[in-house]
Design a protein around this motif. Sequence first.
Motif, PDB file in Angstrom:
ATOM      1  N   LYS A  23     -16.300 -28.645 -46.466  1.00 44.78           N
ATOM      2  CA  LYS A  23     -16.488 -27.247 -46.078  1.00 44.78           C
ATOM      3  C   LYS A  23     -16.006 -27.065 -44.634  1.00 44.78           C
ATOM      4  O   LYS A  23     -16.354 -27.845 -43.752  1.00 44.78           O
ATOM      5  N   LYS A  24     -15.205 -26.028 -44.369  1.00 46.89           N
ATOM      6  CA  LYS A  24     -14.619 -25.843 -43.039  1.00 46.89           C
ATOM      7  C   LYS A  24     -15.286 -24.726 -42.244  1.00 46.89           C
ATOM      8  O   LYS A  24     -15.201 -24.703 -41.019  1.00 46.89           O
ATOM      9  N   PHE A  25     -15.910 -23.767 -42.931  1.00 47.75           N
ATOM     10  CA  PHE A  25     -16.532 -22.628 -42.256  1.00 47.75           C
ATOM     11  C   PHE A  25     -17.982 -22.511 -42.689  1.00 47.75           C
ATOM     12  O   PHE A  25     -18.351 -22.945 -43.779  1.00 47.75           O
ATOM     13  N   CYS A  26     -18.791 -21.869 -41.857  1.00 46.60           N
ATOM     14  CA  CYS A  26     -20.221 -21.771 -42.163  1.00 46.60           C
ATOM     15  C   CYS A  26     -20.512 -20.698 -43.212  1.00 46.60           C
ATOM     16  O   CYS A  26     -21.550 -20.734 -43.864  1.00 46.60           O
ATOM     17  N   SER A  27     -19.605 -19.735 -43.388  1.00 44.94           N
ATOM     18  CA  SER A  27     -19.850 -18.645 -44.338  1.00 44.94           C
ATOM     19  C   SER A  27     -18.527 -18.066 -44.825  1.00 44.94           C
ATOM     20  O   SER A  27     -17.470 -18.303 -44.224  1.00 44.94           O
ATOM     21  N   ASP A  28     -18.622 -17.253 -45.874  1.00 41.91           N
ATOM     22  CA  ASP A  28     -17.432 -16.559 -46.375  1.00 41.91           C
ATOM     23  C   ASP A  28     -16.894 -15.593 -45.329  1.00 41.91           C
ATOM     24  O   ASP A  28     -15.681 -15.404 -45.201  1.00 41.91           O
ATOM     25  N   ALA A  29     -17.800 -14.964 -44.571  1.00 42.23           N
ATOM     26  CA  ALA A  29     -17.376 -14.004 -43.543  1.00 42.23           C
ATOM     27  C   ALA A  29     -16.515 -14.689 -42.479  1.00 42.23           C
ATOM     28  O   ALA A  29     -15.482 -14.161 -42.071  1.00 42.23           O
ATOM     29  N   CYS A  30     -16.929 -15.878 -42.030  1.00 41.05           N
ATOM     30  CA  CYS A  30     -16.146 -16.617 -41.035  1.00 41.05           C
ATOM     31  C   CYS A  30     -14.820 -17.093 -41.621  1.00 41.05           C
ATOM     32  O   CYS A  30     -13.777 -17.041 -40.956  1.00 41.05           O
ATOM     33  N   ARG A  31     -14.830 -17.549 -42.854  1.00 42.30           N
ATOM     34  CA  ARG A  31     -13.599 -17.983 -43.512  1.00 42.30           C
ATOM     35  C   ARG A  31     -12.625 -16.824 -43.611  1.00 42.30           C
ATOM     36  O   ARG A  31     -11.435 -16.943 -43.286  1.00 42.30           O
ATOM     37  N   ASN A  32     -13.117 -15.655 -44.042  1.00 36.53           N
ATOM     38  CA  ASN A  32     -12.260 -14.480 -44.160  1.00 36.53           C
ATOM     39  C   ASN A  32     -11.737 -14.034 -42.805  1.00 36.53           C
ATOM     40  O   ASN A  32     -10.562 -13.676 -42.668  1.00 36.53           O
ATOM     41  N   ALA A  33     -12.585 -14.032 -41.797  1.00 38.14           N
ATOM     42  CA  ALA A  33     -12.165 -13.624 -40.454  1.00 38.14           C
ATOM     43  C   ALA A  33     -11.062 -14.538 -39.927  1.00 38.14           C
ATOM     44  O   ALA A  33     -10.065 -14.068 -39.358  1.00 38.14           O
ATOM     45  N   ALA A  34     -11.218 -15.840 -40.110  1.00 34.98           N
ATOM     46  CA  ALA A  34     -10.209 -16.793 -39.650  1.00 34.98           C
ATOM     47  C   ALA A  34      -8.892 -16.603 -40.404  1.00 34.98           C
ATOM     48  O   ALA A  34      -7.814 -16.597 -39.794  1.00 34.98           O
ATOM     49  N   ASN A  35      -8.955 -16.445 -41.709  1.00 35.30           N
ATOM     50  CA  ASN A  35      -7.737 -16.240 -42.503  1.00 35.30           C
ATOM     51  C   ASN A  35      -7.058 -14.923 -42.155  1.00 35.30           C
ATOM     52  O   ASN A  35      -5.831 -14.837 -42.123  1.00 35.30           O
ATOM     53  N   ASN A  36      -7.846 -13.879 -41.895  1.00 34.37           N
ATOM     54  CA  ASN A  36      -7.269 -12.591 -41.510  1.00 34.37           C
ATOM     55  C   ASN A  36      -6.523 -12.695 -40.185  1.00 34.37           C
ATOM     56  O   ASN A  36      -5.479 -12.077 -40.000  1.00 34.37           O
ATOM     57  N   LYS A  37      -7.047 -13.471 -39.251  1.00 36.96           N
ATOM     58  CA  LYS A  37      -6.358 -13.662 -37.973  1.00 36.96           C
ATOM     59  C   LYS A  37      -5.024 -14.368 -38.178  1.00 36.96           C
ATOM     60  O   LYS A  37      -4.015 -14.002 -37.585  1.00 36.96           O
ATOM     61  N   VAL A  38      -5.024 -15.394 -39.008  1.00 38.21           N
ATOM     62  CA  VAL A  38      -3.803 -16.166 -39.262  1.00 38.21           C
ATOM     63  C   VAL A  38      -2.753 -15.296 -39.941  1.00 38.21           C
ATOM     64  O   VAL A  38      -1.562 -15.369 -39.617  1.00 38.21           O
ATOM     65  N   ASN A  39      -3.167 -14.451 -40.869  1.00 36.29           N
ATOM     66  CA  ASN A  39      -2.230 -13.669 -41.679  1.00 36.29           C
ATOM     67  C   ASN A  39      -1.976 -12.263 -41.165  1.00 36.29           C
ATOM     68  O   ASN A  39      -1.237 -11.519 -41.794  1.00 36.29           O
ATOM     69  N   SER A  40      -2.555 -11.869 -40.049  1.00 35.35           N
ATOM     70  CA  SER A  40      -2.509 -10.469 -39.638  1.00 35.35           C
ATOM     71  C   SER A  40      -1.102  -9.968 -39.355  1.00 35.35           C
ATOM     72  O   SER A  40      -0.754  -8.862 -39.748  1.00 35.35           O
ATOM     73  N   ASP A  41      -0.262 -10.744 -38.679  1.00 37.10           N
ATOM     74  CA  ASP A  41       1.075 -10.265 -38.355  1.00 37.10           C
ATOM     75  C   ASP A  41       1.905 -10.002 -39.601  1.00 37.10           C
ATOM     76  O   ASP A  41       2.478  -8.936 -39.758  1.00 37.10           O
ATOM     77  N   SER A  42       1.976 -10.969 -40.503  1.00 37.28           N
ATOM     78  CA  SER A  42       2.778 -10.772 -41.704  1.00 37.28           C
ATOM     79  C   SER A  42       2.146  -9.719 -42.612  1.00 37.28           C
ATOM     80  O   SER A  42       2.849  -8.944 -43.240  1.00 37.28           O
ATOM     81  N   THR A  43       0.825  -9.678 -42.653  1.00 39.68           N
ATOM     82  CA  THR A  43       0.146  -8.689 -43.483  1.00 39.68           C
ATOM     83  C   THR A  43       0.433  -7.278 -42.979  1.00 39.68           C
ATOM     84  O   THR A  43       0.696  -6.376 -43.782  1.00 39.68           O
ATOM     85  N   ASN A  44       0.408  -7.064 -41.669  1.00 40.17           N
ATOM     86  CA  ASN A  44       0.699  -5.741 -41.119  1.00 40.17           C
ATOM     87  C   ASN A  44       2.132  -5.329 -41.411  1.00 40.17           C
ATOM     88  O   ASN A  44       2.390  -4.172 -41.772  1.00 40.17           O
ATOM     89  N   TYR A  45       3.071  -6.249 -41.278  1.00 37.44           N
ATOM     90  CA  TYR A  45       4.472  -5.931 -41.560  1.00 37.44           C
ATOM     91  C   TYR A  45       4.646  -5.542 -43.023  1.00 37.44           C
ATOM     92  O   TYR A  45       5.267  -4.518 -43.335  1.00 37.44           O
ATOM     93  N   ILE A  46       4.083  -6.330 -43.920  1.00 41.52           N
ATOM     94  CA  ILE A  46       4.192  -6.047 -45.348  1.00 41.52           C
ATOM     95  C   ILE A  46       3.531  -4.711 -45.679  1.00 41.52           C
ATOM     96  O   ILE A  46       4.073  -3.909 -46.441  1.00 41.52           O
ATOM     97  N   ARG A  47       2.365  -4.464 -45.106  1.00 38.62           N
ATOM     98  CA  ARG A  47       1.664  -3.204 -45.348  1.00 38.62           C
ATOM     99  C   ARG A  47       2.509  -2.015 -44.889  1.00 38.62           C
ATOM    100  O   ARG A  47       2.643  -1.012 -45.600  1.00 38.62           O
ATOM    101  N   ASN A  48       3.135  -2.133 -43.719  1.00 37.07           N
ATOM    102  CA  ASN A  48       3.965  -1.041 -43.209  1.00 37.07           C
ATOM    103  C   ASN A  48       5.187  -0.797 -44.088  1.00 37.07           C
ATOM    104  O   ASN A  48       5.537   0.351 -44.372  1.00 37.07           O
ATOM    105  N   VAL A  49       5.847  -1.860 -44.536  1.00 38.81           N
ATOM    106  CA  VAL A  49       7.009  -1.707 -45.417  1.00 38.81           C
ATOM    107  C   VAL A  49       6.590  -1.074 -46.738  1.00 38.81           C
ATOM    108  O   VAL A  49       7.243  -0.152 -47.236  1.00 38.81           O
TER     109      VAL A  49
END
Length: 124
Positions: A23-49
């Motif tokens: 297990k790498k994170f203490c909760s689903d919320a922390c796991r999601n927050a960390a993944n959102n930070k990692v993916n935010s740039d590409s996710t924002n670009y894709i969302r805008n397109v």
Amino acid sequence: MNQETENRTCPECGRPIFGRIDKKFCSDACRNAANNKVNSDSTNYIRNVNNILRKNRRILLELNPTGKTKTQVDKLLKKGFDMEYYTNTYTTKAGQEYRYCYDQGYLLLDDGYVLLVQKIESLT
């Protein structure tokens, strides 16, 4: 428990981690927050397109209620159509290039007009 499992902390919030050894994170919320930070740039670009493509499709659909019509390019542009974004092209044997936003397409004509068409195909 061994020393390694007792000292594990969440990389997102720093709290201790309990449970499975892998297990790498203490909760689903922390796991999601960390993944959102990692993916935010590409996710924002894709969302805008995708937003631009959906807007283009809506404009084409609005101006082409019958499935095939001719209109002025300026009408598209005034509504906010972005000519740089389309999902695919189709080139005829005569060399004419239709650009599509999903199922709604257009062909630029020489006289400041554009031919709007609707692709009628099944995906099966």
